[in-house]
Design a protein around this motif. Structure first.
Motif, mmCIF file in Angstrom:
data_model
loop_
_atom_site.group_PDB
_atom_site.id
_atom_site.type_symbol
_atom_site.label_atom_id
_atom_site.label_comp_id
_atom_site.label_asym_id
_atom_site.label_seq_id
_atom_site.Cartn_x
_atom_site.Cartn_y
_atom_site.Cartn_z
ATOM 1 N N LYS A 1 0.538 0.159 -4.625
ATOM 2 C CA LYS A 1 0.458 1.267 -3.662
ATOM 3 C C LYS A 1 -0.925 1.903 -3.549
ATOM 4 O O LYS A 1 -1.106 2.892 -2.839
ATOM 5 N N LYS A 2 -1.917 1.356 -4.223
ATOM 6 C CA LYS A 2 -3.268 1.898 -4.099
ATOM 7 C C LYS A 2 -3.916 1.370 -2.817
ATOM 8 O O LYS A 2 -3.538 0.325 -2.292
ATOM 9 N N LYS A 3 -4.900 2.118 -2.326
ATOM 10 C CA LYS A 3 -5.584 1.724 -1.097
ATOM 11 C C LYS A 3 -6.571 0.598 -1.394
ATOM 12 O O LYS A 3 -7.381 0.696 -2.312
ATOM 13 N N SER B 1 -2.583 -0.696 2.131
ATOM 14 C CA SER B 1 -2.041 -0.200 0.880
ATOM 15 C C SER B 1 -1.477 -1.373 0.092
ATOM 16 O O SER B 1 -0.726 -2.181 0.632
ATOM 17 N N HIS B 2 -1.841 -1.467 -1.176
ATOM 18 C CA HIS B 2 -1.347 -2.572 -2.006
ATOM 19 C C HIS B 2 0.178 -2.558 -2.003
ATOM 20 O O HIS B 2 0.799 -1.519 -2.251
ATOM 21 N N LYS C 1 0.487 -1.921 9.646
ATOM 22 C CA LYS C 1 -0.021 -1.105 8.544
ATOM 23 C C LYS C 1 -1.191 -1.758 7.824
ATOM 24 O O LYS C 1 -1.670 -1.235 6.814
#
Length: 314
Positions: free
Chosen positions: A294-296, A289-290, A167
């Motif tokens: 959860k940010k890109k 994704s962090h 991922k």
């Protein structure tokens, strides 16, 4: 010294009947990998109803009380060393650096000091408490580019899991010998070379290894490529390009005889190719994704000066 994490859980459902213990634990505590739990079980660090369990195949049942000790080596036996870190991104959970050539990532045989790990320990004491000082993946000593480092135990295990599940997108640029006519991919398993233990080799007994490549520019007897790793084996890009007879310019470990280019010896650019001092390989892009926010995260850097100079001469 060691850093210990204690996990407790009571099985409240029949959903885990007939499922291996290591798999159950990786489901219940999803930020840790199944491999981590398998090691803990085999190291006698897992108890069910206060009874030691040392088989990953053990089956749990409803009502069982699980206690797991996750034990990790701290970095106390390594020496902090001051060095410049080219930090591209940083927050309280992780950082990304641009690694220069000639910098070893982790101490090892003949490289005990002045590694990236030593530099991280000097930069922030938090890295003493993390496995591998938070380093999520590696680049070879003379490969340049982006490396992800975790700053907390929670982000470390999540990033490791993301890496194993493919991922985290890693893209590279490389200058290889010879003209490549079409882009494509290389699906060839890689294993350690039995005769040269510091080298890897394509072998059907090896681990699944896939590298995608795209032509950016052709030169007289070399090609600039963009590459993407689908798997992350040791020396993967270098081994795969050598395997298809287009080794990376400057690679002294995986190289072909320059007589392959007979008749070009007097060319200025070919002479420069022969003396280029390292493999012309650069990790220029990361997309992931962090793990907490959860940010890109989209990071991209330019080629180092030596590769830019190489391309200008070509």
């Amino acid at each position: 010294m060691k850093n210990t994490i204690i996990l407790n859980k009571i099985i409240t459902t029949n959903n885990f009947n007939k499922i291996r213990l290591d798999k159950v634990l990786s489901i219940l505590f999803s930020k840790y990998s199944r491999t981590v739990f398998k090691k803990s079980i085999l190291n006698n660090n897992v108890y069910i109803n206060n009874v030691l369990i040392n088989s990953p195949r053990f089956k749990v049942k409803k009502g069982d009380f699980l206690k797991i000790k996750l034990i990790f080596e701290t970095m106390d036996f390594f020496v902090p060393e001051k060095m410049y870190l080219d930090i591209i991104y940083e927050d309280k959970y992780l950082l990304v650096i641009n690694k220069p050539s000639s910098l070893v990532v982790h101490p090892g045989f003949k490289n005990n000091n002045y590694t990236l790990l030593n530099g991280l320990l000097y930069y922030n004491k938090i890295f003493f408490k993390l496995p591998r000082a938070g380093i999520i993946h590696r680049l070879d000593k003379d490969t340049t580019g982006l490396i992800i480092i975790a700053k907390k135990m929670s982000s470390y295990f999540l990033l490791i899991k993301m890496m194993k599940k493919r991922k985290i997108i890693r893209k590279y640029k490389a200058v290889v010998l010879g003209k490549i006519k079409n882009g494509g991919f290389i699906n060839a398993p890689i294993i350690r070379n039995k005769k040269k233990r510091t080298c890897m080799v394509v072998n059907q007994l090896g681990k699944n290894s896939i590298t995608h490549y795209k032509i950016l520019k052709n030169f007289n007897y070399s090609t600039l490529l963009k590459l993407r790793l689908e798997t992350g084996r040791t020396h993967q890009i270098r081994v795969h390009m050598f395997y298809i007879r287009h080794p990376i310019v400057g690679d002294l470990k995986y190289k072909i005889n320059y007589n392959y280019f007979c008749g070009l010896e007097q060319s200025k650019s070919f002479k420069f190719i022969k003396i280029f001092p390292r493999q012309a390989l650069h990790a220029y892009k990361l997309i992931f994704s962090h793990p907490i926010k959860k940010k890109k995260i989209f990071l991209k850097i330019n080629l180092p000066k030596d590769m830019e100079n190489l391309l200008s001469i070509l």
